[in-house]
Every structure is written in structure tokens, then in C-alpha cells.
Design an enzyme around this catalytic site. Structure first.
Site, mmCIF file in Angstrom:
data_model
loop_
_atom_site.group_PDB
_atom_site.id
_atom_site.type_symbol
_atom_site.label_atom_id
_atom_site.label_comp_id
_atom_site.label_asym_id
_atom_site.label_seq_id
_atom_site.Cartn_x
_atom_site.Cartn_y
_atom_site.Cartn_z
ATOM 1 N N SER A 162 45.659 13.875 80.498
ATOM 2 C CA SER A 162 45.795 13.138 81.751
ATOM 3 C C SER A 162 46.753 13.867 82.689
ATOM 4 O O SER A 162 46.333 14.487 83.658
ATOM 5 C CB SER A 162 46.294 11.721 81.472
ATOM 6 O OG SER A 162 46.480 11.008 82.665
ATOM 7 N N LEU A 166 56.156 13.035 77.858
ATOM 8 C CA LEU A 166 56.718 13.781 78.980
ATOM 9 C C LEU A 166 55.764 13.652 80.155
ATOM 10 O O LEU A 166 54.699 14.275 80.182
ATOM 11 C CB LEU A 166 56.923 15.251 78.594
ATOM 12 C CG LEU A 166 57.662 15.482 77.259
ATOM 13 C CD1 LEU A 166 57.847 16.969 76.996
ATOM 14 C CD2 LEU A 166 58.987 14.741 77.234
ATOM 15 N N HIS A 185 42.156 6.576 29.105
ATOM 16 C CA HIS A 185 43.530 6.469 29.613
ATOM 17 C C HIS A 185 44.257 5.369 28.820
ATOM 18 O O HIS A 185 44.019 4.183 29.008
ATOM 19 C CB HIS A 185 43.496 6.126 31.106
ATOM 20 C CG HIS A 185 44.800 6.275 31.798
ATOM 21 N ND1 HIS A 185 44.939 6.136 33.160
ATOM 22 C CD2 HIS A 185 46.053 6.565 31.331
ATOM 23 C CE1 HIS A 185 46.199 6.326 33.498
ATOM 24 N NE2 HIS A 185 46.894 6.583 32.402
ATOM 25 N N ASP A 199 59.420 9.363 78.573
ATOM 26 C CA ASP A 199 59.162 7.963 78.209
ATOM 27 C C ASP A 199 59.397 7.802 76.709
ATOM 28 O O ASP A 199 58.578 8.192 75.883
ATOM 29 C CB ASP A 199 57.726 7.582 78.576
ATOM 30 C CG ASP A 199 57.446 6.097 78.361
ATOM 31 O OD1 ASP A 199 58.334 5.393 77.827
ATOM 32 O OD2 ASP A 199 56.334 5.649 78.699
ATOM 33 N N LYS A 208 22.396 -17.293 57.954
ATOM 34 C CA LYS A 208 23.285 -18.351 57.470
ATOM 35 C C LYS A 208 23.900 -19.026 58.684
ATOM 36 O O LYS A 208 24.570 -18.392 59.485
ATOM 37 C CB LYS A 208 24.375 -17.779 56.572
ATOM 38 C CG LYS A 208 25.144 -18.860 55.836
ATOM 39 C CD LYS A 208 26.107 -18.275 54.820
ATOM 40 C CE LYS A 208 26.657 -19.364 53.912
ATOM 41 N NZ LYS A 208 27.133 -20.544 54.611
ATOM 42 N N ASP A 217 26.315 -21.647 60.643
ATOM 43 C CA ASP A 217 27.675 -22.140 60.447
ATOM 44 C C ASP A 217 27.751 -23.618 60.805
ATOM 45 O O ASP A 217 28.223 -24.015 61.867
ATOM 46 C CB ASP A 217 28.637 -21.327 61.318
ATOM 47 C CG ASP A 217 30.062 -21.390 60.807
ATOM 48 O OD1 ASP A 217 30.278 -22.025 59.762
ATOM 49 O OD2 ASP A 217 30.945 -20.814 61.443
ATOM 50 N N GLN A 268 57.581 4.311 74.118
ATOM 51 C CA GLN A 268 56.330 4.178 73.371
ATOM 52 C C GLN A 268 56.543 4.119 71.862
ATOM 53 O O GLN A 268 55.592 3.988 71.098
ATOM 54 C CB GLN A 268 55.370 5.299 73.754
ATOM 55 C CG GLN A 268 54.920 5.175 75.197
ATOM 56 C CD GLN A 268 53.812 6.129 75.568
ATOM 57 O OE1 GLN A 268 52.932 6.422 74.774
ATOM 58 N NE2 GLN A 268 53.845 6.624 76.793
#
Length: 812
Positions: free
Chosen positions: A178, A142, A332, A231, A521, A523, A234
Site C-alpha cells: 500500500s 512504518l 508404543h 505505528d 435437516k 431446524d 498494531q
């Protein structure tokens, strides 16, 4: 202090510039932002768990109204992000991007450290396998236009609430921090994002029809003055909304704050600052995402009334206020007999299934597979789970008691458990070390420690069940007889190989070996180096001669001394930031024509990173300890030319792992400083820890491309050799550029065959496959192996002409 290293949830984090002001109007610093996100995490995390996160970052602060700061949106994780940050890829027109998933406090703190003030998420989540689910909540934004404010948004929210309740949805408000208000309602996950968007759009239109003087549902901004825009968009699967409890990048540190409906009736309703939100003890929005608390996986697999197991309504239980934390081990008798080990932690029972039970001796280890967290009520559960229900079978309590915790990291747990006086467990110090995967279904090693917490020898216990497996036997060191000439044979040039490991396993090994020995290490590709005192010859790990391919290393005097020697190292190409880049090296690896090699060498030069020495002046030194071989290597390379580098050794596993991740390196190798060099052996005295998982694969087929790939390769069918043949490992369809596709097509066309080279190709994958002889090796990046041995989310990295199919093994 402006910089410090902290340990949060078992993770090591470097926090810097803590006194930097990010909100000038209030003087709010980065340290206060990190503190806010740390304290609000229990309320925030359930709302963003398993959702891909888009961030809005303000590295230099939000500024003021008169002079606002410059933010930028961050979708993909930055290269320096810690390797332990969970992530999943989402395809974009420019390629796949790895989005962070924020399920824990360390990840949240890391994002705050890099000034990720605003956290935005979609209304859907990923499954644990990285599959996108339907949305589990609906949102209405809103948004007040010029001339209206929160009071008008609250009025529209009440109208929307009435309609949503009529269709069986209960909405909960959030003041956005906001301008306006967000309304969230929980969905059952049966509708797609498009369907949820359609519902939201019709709802917005209905409210607009009833209140055209105050509400607008059209996107056009010209229609918004004096009205509240609903809105509905979204809910689109590709859009995001500010996350509940996220800070906002406004001049003052406001928060997207969940509110009660009573608060929305207040005529003085306003947005809340972060300090005010921290004073609110409860989460009014909890019902929307309560299924995503600590017990969400447990509850989703069980239905109250259909199973005698406890199915609590609360997201977690209350720990015993007195005494030590509790544990239970249950026997179990499900589809397969196993034991369930559960440790009380943060209001739940963290659980592992242990097929062989607690190891009876220090010489034997047990596999443990992490399962979903269980409620505390499970501490004394025994009974029969009905057939057809999850975990059906009889469960009894094998032993229960309390435990004393020494260490709890996300990849290592050490504790001393003490069972009942008459129980079978007794008092035993155990270690759990994660070996593969993360979270549920991750694999761990359960180990009975040799000493108790005081360092005294720990006695063996009664076996739960006879075990046939255990720790690998110590590796014998075979000293090679000194040679009298420096003319190495093929057997002399077989490199020693490292075993894959997790940081926890590597850390534990380093503690056993004494002072940690950690190398970065690199690459690149392995290079066995034959130095004759003047020039260098290069061999790949599979014996191919690389001398002509890298003239900048082999046609000049590298100044490695007058004595002949055999050395071990990595050939690397560096990117603009000075980091080794395997994709760059690909430009050099497949060239054969001298003119092409010379041309590319000026554009993509390589370096030689040396890390070991095998012989010096005809004397075999492989049987010497690594620490002594390193001294010889440093002496040989003391005056070496610019292309040669002898990288440093680190003495802290965690710091080295963090550093390699921060600089975008491949990972680290943790070595036993007392180890001999064992030619051609994959040794557990060298442990490689990678930030991303890679796997060498053998190409055995092509699926033709469609659409924009019509006429070329759509995906490669790949496999991993086993004792039973080439086991199918899935399809690889991403990570290819146009030049790569053209090169692969040219290399694979002469290998076309009518025979399927794989074991176990599904009919759907074999239907339109074009088979090729399995002679080419490539490398892919992937998320994990499925239980059936298929690579998930595999992405092409490049060809490996330095490897033969017989060199390829499945990474653990």
C-alpha cells in the site's frame, strides 16, 4: 467457464464468475486471484495459521483511482460459509462473532471466491481449544506521511533493526503493498499484547528522539507530513495488520510482500505485484513463523537432546522421489500400550494413535485418534523416550512398508498398505473415517475393508491384540402387525431417531446402501401428525399435545386426503430469507394462552415439513421400505394446503451438505432407502450431519449474575443424563437476551431446591450455585466436549419443551 465445482484438499467448492474483473486497471480476474492464493498458499499459511481473520472484500472489484470500488470489512463468517471452515468466537459489545481461521488451502480458496482480497490478522493465535494465546510476534508499521515514501521508510527500518537486534529480536521487512513497510520480529510468547505494545511504543519513541526530523510516534495526523509514522499500536490484541502475502485492494494487484534487507538498500525499491511475488521461490519471512509450519505441534512438544526422537530444523522433509509413499506402524509402550499408524503425506507423517491396533477382521473396527504430524525421519524410529518427556516409554517398529492411496479427504482416507515380507501386517486395505472433531485429537474409525482394491474378498489378518469391540450389529426390522383402527396409541407415536455422523461416515453409508437418499435437516421441532381426514392433531416427540399451539396447521383443512393417516414431520418457522429459524420458533413454543397464540401466529407463522408416513387408512406401513413410504406420502400430500411442504430428496451427499451450508440450514439427514420405520429407535440407517454441533441439556442450577446481569441469571449449570445420574456438562452463560433471561427466571424459580442434582460439579462452579430440580430441557450450540465431558464454548439456543430429561442423550 464462469462457474465450476472443484475438489480441493478433499473439499467440494463451487467457484463462480471466474472471469469477473476485480482489478480493472490490469484486467485481473477473480480466477487469477484464486490462482494466486492457491499458488502462494505454502508461503502464506504459516503466517496466518490459528489467527482469527478479518477480511476486506470487494465483490464488485477495486475500481480505479478515479472511481474506486466500495469494500466492506467482514469479521464474522457469513451464514453461507461452508461448515468445514474452522472458526472460533470472539466477544464483542454486540455479541460473539465467529471468526474464520485459515489453516488450509480449501478455506483460502473459499475466501478468494467471495472476493476477500485483503486478509488481516492479529499478532496472536488461538490454541487448539480456542483459548487466546500471548502474541508470538511483534510488528512495527512504518507509514510514510505526505512528501516521503519507501526510501525513507527503509531508512527508518534500518534504525529500528539496530535497536531490535540490541534487545535480542531479529526483524524482517515486508513492503506493505500500500504505502509503507512492516517490520516483524519473533516473540517467545511470554509477554501479553499490552506488554508487546509497550515495548513497541518505547522503541518508536526512542527512534523519534534520535531522528525527530524524519520520525513521529504520535497518532495525530497533523504531525505526519514529511515524516514516517511508526505505528506501534498494531500490537494491541484487538487490532490487526495486513497478512504477509495478502493482496491489497489498490488499483493494481500489489501484495504485502516479505523482502530481504538487501532489497531495502535498493534506491529504486517499490511494491511488488502478485505476478512478481509468485516468481520468488523462498519466503524471507519464514524464520518469524517457522514454528507454525506442518511440524509446529511436534517440535513444540520435544526438545532436541532430551529425547532420542528426531527434532528436525526443516518444516518438513523431502519425500522419496521414487516409489510409493511409505508408512510405519509403531508399538508404543507409553502410559498405555497403543499402536501409532503413520502415513507419509506432503513431506510429513500424518499420524493416528490406535489403542487396539489394526482390526484383525472386517467385522471389527478400531478407534483411532489423530495426533500431531511427525517428521519423515520417524519412519524407522525405535528407542526409549525418557521419563518426563512427551510420550515417555519404549517404541518399536511393528511393521513398515508402502501404501497405495485411493482416497484422501480430511474426513476419509482409503489405502492399501503392504508391510515387510516377514512382517505381521501383510497386505491390507484400510479405511480411516473421521467421526468427531478436527485436526489433532479428532476421533476416527479404523476399518478393515471387506474387499481389496480390485473388489475381491479380503482375508482377515493376524490380530494385533484381542479386541472386544466392533461394528454395531445389523438392526433387525420388526414388522408391526397391521392395525384395524386409526386410533394411534403412545407407542404408535414414538418417532424414529437419527444417529449423529460426519460427512465421511454418511458418504460411506450411502455408498453401501446404493442410491444416496439425502434430506435437508430442518431446524424446528418434531411433529407426529394424526390426520382424521378433515383435521390434524399434533404430538411432540415426548407425547405432549401440540394441537392448540399451532392453529394454522390444526384448525384448517390441510387437504391431506379423505383417509386417516399418521405422518412424521418437522414444525418450522421461517425467517425473512425463507430459512428455518429455531430462535423464531422459540416465540411459539412456550405459549399456552389462546389469545397469545393467535397473536403470535400472525407474526410468526409456521409450516409443516412432512418426510414420512407411518400408517394409512388403518394400515401400518412402517415396515415398508422408505422409498415406498415416500410414494405414499407424496400421494397423500398431492393436493395439500400452503402450510404443508414435502421437501425434495437429494442423491448426492456432498452436494446436499454444501447446499445446506450455503443456504444456512442446520444440516442433512442421510437415510437408507430400504429402511423400515423403527418407532422409538435411534437408528444408524438414518444419519444426521450437522454444520454446527448442538446438544440437548438438562438445567440443574443457576449461577447469579454480576455486573450488568446483577439480579438475574449469570449462567446456567447443565448436565446430560447417564446411567450413573445427571453428569455435569458445564456452564452456559452466553446467547441470552433480556426476555429470555426473564422467562428462564420465571420458569426456574418454582423449581428451586437445596439438593445438587449433578454428578461431578467442580467446587469453583458449585460455590455460589442455586440448585433447581432437573426438569427443564434446553439446547446449546458448542465447539466440542472436553475429555471430562464438559461442553466447550457452549451458547444457549433455547428451551425444548418438546423434550423430557429422559429423552436427552449425549451427541456423538
Amino acid at each position: 467457464m464462469t462457474e465450476q465445482t472443484v475438489r480441493i484438499g478433499g473439499r467440494r467448492l463451487r467457484l463462480s464468475n471466474l472471469d469477473k474483473v476485480l482489478y480493472p486497471e490490469t484486467g485481473t480476474t477473480k480466477g487469477e486471484v484464486i490462482d494466486y492464493y492457491s499458488r502462494i498458499a505454502p508461503l502464506l499459511l504459516p503466517h496466518i495459521a490459528d489467527r482469527p481473520l478479518t477480511r476486506k472484500r470487494w465483490p464488485d472489484g477495486v475500481g480505479t483511482d478515479a472511481d474506486p470500488g466500495e469494500p466492506f470489512f467482514a469479521k464474522a463468517l457469513e451464514p453461507g460459509a461452508p461448515a468445514w471452515v474452522r472458526r472460533f468466537p470472539i466477544d464483542h459489545s454486540s455479541g460473539a462473532k465467529d471468526y474464520p481461521l485459515v489453516d488450509d488451502l480449501p478455506t483460502l480458496v473459499y475466501l478468494a471466491q467471495v472476493a476477500s482480497l485483503e486478509l488481516h490478522v492479529p499478532q496472536w493465535r488461538f490454541t487448539s481449544d480456542g483459548e487466546r494465546q500471548n502474541p508470538d510476534r511483534l510488528v512495527l508499521d512504518l507509514d510514510p506521511g505526505p512528501g516521503v515514501g519507501l526510501a525513507e521508510c527503509a531508512e527508518v527500518a534500518r534504525w529500528a533493526r539496530a535497536i531490535l537486534q540490541d534487545i535480542g529480536l531479529e526483524p524482517f521487512p515486508v513492503t506493505s503493498g500500500s504505502k509503507g513497510i512492516h517490520l516483524y520480529a519473533r516473540l517467545d510468547g511470554r509477554q501479553s499484547s499490552d506488554a508487546a505494545s509497550a515495548v513497541a511504543k518505547e522503541l518508536a519513541r526512542a527512534i523519534e528522539a534520535d531522528h525527530p526530523d524524519l520520525v513521529v510516534s504520535q497518532m495525530t495526523k497533523a504531525a505526519r507530513p514529511g515524516k514516517v509514522f511508526i505505528d506501534w499500536s498494531q500490537n494491541n490484541g484487538s487490532k490487526t495488520t495486513i497478512a504477509p502475502y495478502s493482496l491489497r485492494g489498490r488499483p493494481r494487484p500489489y501484495v504485502a510482500a516479505p523482502r530481504t534487507w538487501e532489497e531495502l538498500d535498493d534506491p529504486d525499491l517499490r511494491h511488488l505485484l502478485f505476478s512478481e511475488v509468485l516468481e520468488r521461490p523462498d519466503d524471507p519471512l519464514a524464520p518469524v513463523d517457522e514454528a507454525h509450519g506442518p511440524l509446529r505441534a511436534y517440535i513444540s512438544k520435544r526438545t532436541a537432546g532430551k529425547t532420542p526422537e528426531p527434532v528436525p530444523e526443516a518444516p518438513h522433509g523431502e519425500p522419496d522421489p521414487e516409489g510409493l509413499p511409505r508408512f510405519v506402524i509403531q508399538e508404543h509402550h507409553a502410559s498405555r500400550l497403543h499402536w501409532d499408524l503413520r502415513l507419509e503425506r506432503d513431506g510429513v507423517l500424518v499420524s493416528w494413535a490406535v489403542p487396539k491396533g489394526v482390526p484383525p477382521t472386517t467385522a471389527k473396527n478400531s478407534l483411532a485418534v489423530m495426533t500431531e504430524d511427525h517428521p519423515l525421519q520417524y519412519l524407522d524410529f525405535a528407542g526409549e523416550i525418557p521419563r518426563g518427556e512427551y510420550g515417555a516409554g519404549i517404541m518399536t517398529v511393528w511393521d513398515t512398508g508402502t501404501y497405495e492411496l485411493e482416497k484422501w479427504r480430511d474426513d476419509e482416507v482409503i489405502a492399501t498398505l503392504e508391510g515387510r515380507d516377514d512382517g505381521p501386517l501383510g497386505r491390507v486395505r484400510l479405511a480411516l473415517i473421521r467421526t468427531e472433531g478436527q485436526g489433532e485429537k479428532s476421533q476416527w474409525l479404523l476399518h478393515r475393508m471387506k474387499t481389496d482394491a480390485e473388489g475381491k474378498p479380503q482375508s482377515d489378518g493376524a490380530p494385533v491384540v484381542a479386541l472386544d469391540h466392533g461394528s454395531p450389529a445389523p438392526e433387525p426390522v420388526h414388522a408391526k402387525a397391521p392395525s384395524t383402527t386409526d386410533a394411534p396409541t403412545g407407542a404408535d407415536l414414538q418417532p424414529m431417531l437419527a444417529t449423529s455422523a460426519t460427512p465421511g461416515i454418511a458418504r460411506a453409508a450411502a455408498e453401501r446402501w446404493g442410491p444416496a437418499w439425502v434430506e435437508m435437516k430442518w431446524d424446528g421441532i418434531r411433529g407426529l401428525c394424526i390426520w382424521d381426514g378433515h383435521r390434524l392433531r399434533l404430538r411432540s416427540r415426548n407425547g405432549n399435545d401440540l394441537t392448540a399451539a399451532y392453529p394454522e396447521l390444526t384448525s384448517v383443512d390441510l387437504r391431506l386426503g379423505d383417509e386417516p393417516a399418521v405422518l412424521d414431520g418437522e414444525i418450522v418457522a421461517l425467517d425473512a430469507q425463507g430459512r428455518p429459524s429455531f430462535p423464531l420458533l422459540q416465540k411459539r413454543m412456550n405459549l399456552a394462552k389462546p389469545r397469545e397464540i393467535e397473536h403470535e401466529a400472525t407474526r410468526t407463522p409456521v409450516h409443516l415439513y412432512l418426510f414420512d408416513v407411518l400408517s394409512v387408512n388403518g394400515r401400518d406401513v412402517a415396515s415398508l421400505p422408505l422409498s415406498e413410504r415416500r410414494e405414499l406420502l407424496e400421494a397423500l400430500a398431492a393436493d395439500a394446503g400452503a402450510p404443508v411442504v414435502v421437501p425434495p430428496v437429494f442423491d448426492d451427499v456432498d452436494a446436499a451438505v454444501a447446499t445446506s451450508g450455503r443456504f444456512g440450514l442446520e444440516g442433512v439427514v442421510v437415510k437408507d432407502p430400504g429402511s423400515a420405520y423403527r418407532r422409538g429407535v435411534r437408528s444408524e440407517q438414518w444419519l444426521k450431519v450437522k454444520h454446527s454441533r448442538t446438544q440437548e441439556v438438562v438445567i440443574g442450577g443457576i449461577r447469579p449474575g454480576k455486573g450488568n446481569r446483577s439480579g438475574t441469571i449469570g449462567s446456567l449449570l447443565v448436565g446430560v443424563p447417564t446411567d450413573d445420574g445427571l453428569q455435569y456438562a458445564g456452564r452456559v452463560g452466553s446467547g441470552f437476551g433480556e426476555q429470555t433471561l426473564a422467562k428462564l427466571s420465571a420458569l426456574l424459580e418454582p423449581l428451586r431446591s437445596d439438593a445438587d442434582p449433578f454428578q461431578g460439579v467442580p467446587d469453583a462452579d458449585a460455590r455460589d450455585a442455586l440448585w433447581v430440580r432437573p426438569e427443564l430441557v434446553g439446547e446449546v450450540e458448542f465447539a466440542e466436549f472436553t475429555p471430562g465431558g464438559i461442553l466447550r464454548q457452549a451458547r444457549w439456543r433455547g428451551l425444548r419443551p418438546d423434550k423430557s430429561p429422559s429423552d436427552v442423550t449425549r451427541e456423538s
